[in-house]
Motif scaffolding. Structure first.
Motif, PDB file in Angstrom:
ATOM      1  N   GLU A   1       0.836  -1.205   0.000  1.00 17.42           N
ATOM      2  CA  GLU A   1       0.000   0.000   0.000  1.00 17.42           C
ATOM      3  C   GLU A   1       0.866   1.248   0.000  1.00 17.42           C
ATOM      4  O   GLU A   1       1.809   1.380   0.774  1.00 17.42           O
ATOM      5  N   SER A   2       0.510   2.185  -0.865  1.00 14.99           N
ATOM      6  CA  SER A   2       1.169   3.489  -0.909  1.00 14.99           C
ATOM      7  C   SER A   2       0.178   4.532  -0.420  1.00 14.99           C
ATOM      8  O   SER A   2      -0.954   4.577  -0.900  1.00 14.99           O
ATOM      9  N   VAL A   3       0.603   5.339   0.535  1.00 14.95           N
ATOM     10  CA  VAL A   3      -0.264   6.391   1.067  1.00 14.95           C
ATOM     11  C   VAL A   3       0.495   7.705   1.093  1.00 14.95           C
ATOM     12  O   VAL A   3       1.711   7.738   1.197  1.00 14.95           O
ATOM     13  N   SER A   4      -0.249   8.793   0.993  1.00 18.37           N
ATOM     14  CA  SER A   4       0.350  10.123   1.080  1.00 18.37           C
ATOM     15  C   SER A   4       0.362  10.573   2.523  1.00 18.37           C
ATOM     16  O   SER A   4      -0.605  10.353   3.247  1.00 18.37           O
ATOM     17  N   GLY A   5       1.448  11.190   2.914  1.00 21.74           N
ATOM     18  CA  GLY A   5       1.522  11.756   4.252  1.00 21.74           C
ATOM     19  C   GLY A   5       2.843  11.480   4.932  1.00 21.74           C
ATOM     20  O   GLY A   5       3.649  10.671   4.472  1.00 21.74           O
ATOM     21  N   SER A   6       3.031  12.154   6.031  1.00 22.16           N
ATOM     22  CA  SER A   6       4.224  11.990   6.846  1.00 22.16           C
ATOM     23  C   SER A   6       4.232  10.590   7.457  1.00 22.16           C
ATOM     24  O   SER A   6       3.246  10.176   8.065  1.00 22.16           O
ATOM     25  N   PRO A   7       5.337   9.847   7.310  1.00 22.36           N
ATOM     26  CA  PRO A   7       5.374   8.489   7.851  1.00 22.36           C
ATOM     27  C   PRO A   7       5.033   8.419   9.348  1.00 22.36           C
ATOM     28  O   PRO A   7       4.271   7.546   9.757  1.00 22.36           O
ATOM     29  N   GLY A   8       5.567   9.331  10.129  1.00 16.64           N
ATOM     30  CA  GLY A   8       5.281   9.318  11.562  1.00 16.64           C
ATOM     31  C   GLY A   8       3.796   9.477  11.852  1.00 16.64           C
ATOM     32  O   GLY A   8       3.231   8.772  12.687  1.00 16.64           O
ATOM     33  N   GLU A   9       3.162  10.393  11.139  1.00 16.61           N
ATOM     34  CA  GLU A   9       1.729  10.630  11.354  1.00 16.61           C
ATOM     35  C   GLU A   9       0.884   9.481  10.822  1.00 16.61           C
ATOM     36  O   GLU A   9      -0.064   9.043  11.473  1.00 16.61           O
ATOM     37  N   VAL A  10       1.214   8.980   9.634  1.00 17.97           N
ATOM     38  CA  VAL A  10       0.457   7.867   9.045  1.00 17.97           C
ATOM     39  C   VAL A  10       0.555   6.636   9.937  1.00 17.97           C
ATOM     40  O   VAL A  10      -0.454   5.983  10.240  1.00 17.97           O
ATOM     41  N   LEU A  11       1.759   6.312  10.387  1.00 20.43           N
ATOM     42  CA  LEU A  11       1.942   5.124  11.220  1.00 20.43           C
ATOM     43  C   LEU A  11       1.255   5.275  12.568  1.00 20.43           C
ATOM     44  O   LEU A  11       0.691   4.311  13.100  1.00 20.43           O
ATOM     45  N   THR A  12       1.291   6.462  13.123  1.00 23.77           N
ATOM     46  CA  THR A  12       0.598   6.710  14.387  1.00 23.77           C
ATOM     47  C   THR A  12      -0.897   6.487  14.231  1.00 23.77           C
ATOM     48  O   THR A  12      -1.532   5.830  15.059  1.00 23.77           O
ATOM     49  N   GLU A  13      -1.471   7.013  13.154  1.00 26.44           N
ATOM     50  CA  GLU A  13      -2.906   6.818  12.895  1.00 26.44           C
ATOM     51  C   GLU A  13      -3.235   5.345  12.683  1.00 26.44           C
ATOM     52  O   GLU A  13      -4.245   4.849  13.168  1.00 26.44           O
ATOM     53  N   ARG A  14      -2.395   4.649  11.942  1.00 26.80           N
ATOM     54  CA  ARG A  14      -2.621   3.225  11.709  1.00 26.80           C
ATOM     55  C   ARG A  14      -2.571   2.445  13.018  1.00 26.80           C
ATOM     56  O   ARG A  14      -3.368   1.537  13.233  1.00 26.80           O
ATOM     57  N   ALA A  15      -1.630   2.783  13.882  1.00 32.14           N
ATOM     58  CA  ALA A  15      -1.521   2.084  15.164  1.00 32.14           C
ATOM     59  C   ALA A  15      -2.753   2.334  16.028  1.00 32.14           C
ATOM     60  O   ALA A  15      -3.228   1.438  16.724  1.00 32.14           O
TER      61      ALA A  15
END
Length: 142
Positions: A86-100
Motif C-alpha cells: 500500500e502506498s499512502v500520502s503523508g508523513s510516515p510518523g503521522e500515518v503510522l501513528t494513525e494506523r496504530a
C-alpha cells in the motif's frame, strides 16, 4: 498474544529491507498477514511552480513509490503467506501513528533508520516519532 496482522513501513533502505525479512520470518511462524506500507511525504513550498511541473513531480513520486513496493513485494512473493502493498500520502510518523491507533495491527516491525537517517542519532526520526506516540508493540530491526 496472537500476532495476526503486522504493519511494515517500507522505504527501500537497507534497514527497511532487514525489517521486511524479519517480518517475513515472523509471519511464516505465526501465520500473520503483513501490510507493507510506503508513505509518500512530499510538500511543495513554492507557490509559483507551474501546475504541469507539479504533476510531473507527483507522477515521478508515484512511479518511485510503486518501484519500492515492488521491491518489498519481491521479498514476500511465493512465500506462502498473505501480504498487501500500500502506498499512502503523508508523513510516515503521522500515518503510522494513525494506523496504530486503528488497533488493526498486533505489531509494527520497522527498521531502526530509514532514508531520512541523520548521522549521530540512535534511531531514525520516524522510528523515534512512532515510539513516542503509539501504544502498540513495535519491533525495531537494525
Amino acid at each position: 498474544m496472537k500476532i495476526k496482522n503486522i504493519l511494515l513501513p517500507f522505504d527501500g533502505s537497507d534497514y527497511s529491507i532487514h525489517a521486511a525479512e524479519y517480518a517475513l520470518d515472523l509471519a511464516k511462524l505465526t501465520g500473520a498477514h503483513v501490510n507493507v506500507i510506503y508513505c509518500d511525504e512530499w510538500r511543495l513550498h513554492a507557490s509559483e511552480v507551474p501546475a504541469f511541473i507539479v504533476e510531473q513531480i507527483k507522477d515521478n513520486r508515484k512511479r518511485d513509490g510503486k518501484k519500492l513496493l515492488e521491491k518489498a513485494g519481491s521479498i514476500f512473493e511465493n512465500q506462502g503467506l498473505e501480504y498487501t502493498l500500500e502506498s499512502v500520502s503523508g508523513s510516515p510518523g503521522e500515518v503510522l501513528t494513525e494506523r496504530a491507533k486503528s488497533k488493526e495491527y498486533d505489531l509494527i516491525i520497522m527498521g531502526s533508520h530509514g532514508h531520512s537517517d541523520i548521522a549521530g542519532l540512535f534511531l531514525g526520526s520516524v522510528t523515534h516519532k512512532v515510539l513516542n506516540k503509539i501504544h502498540c508493540p513495535v519491533l525495531i530491526v537494525p
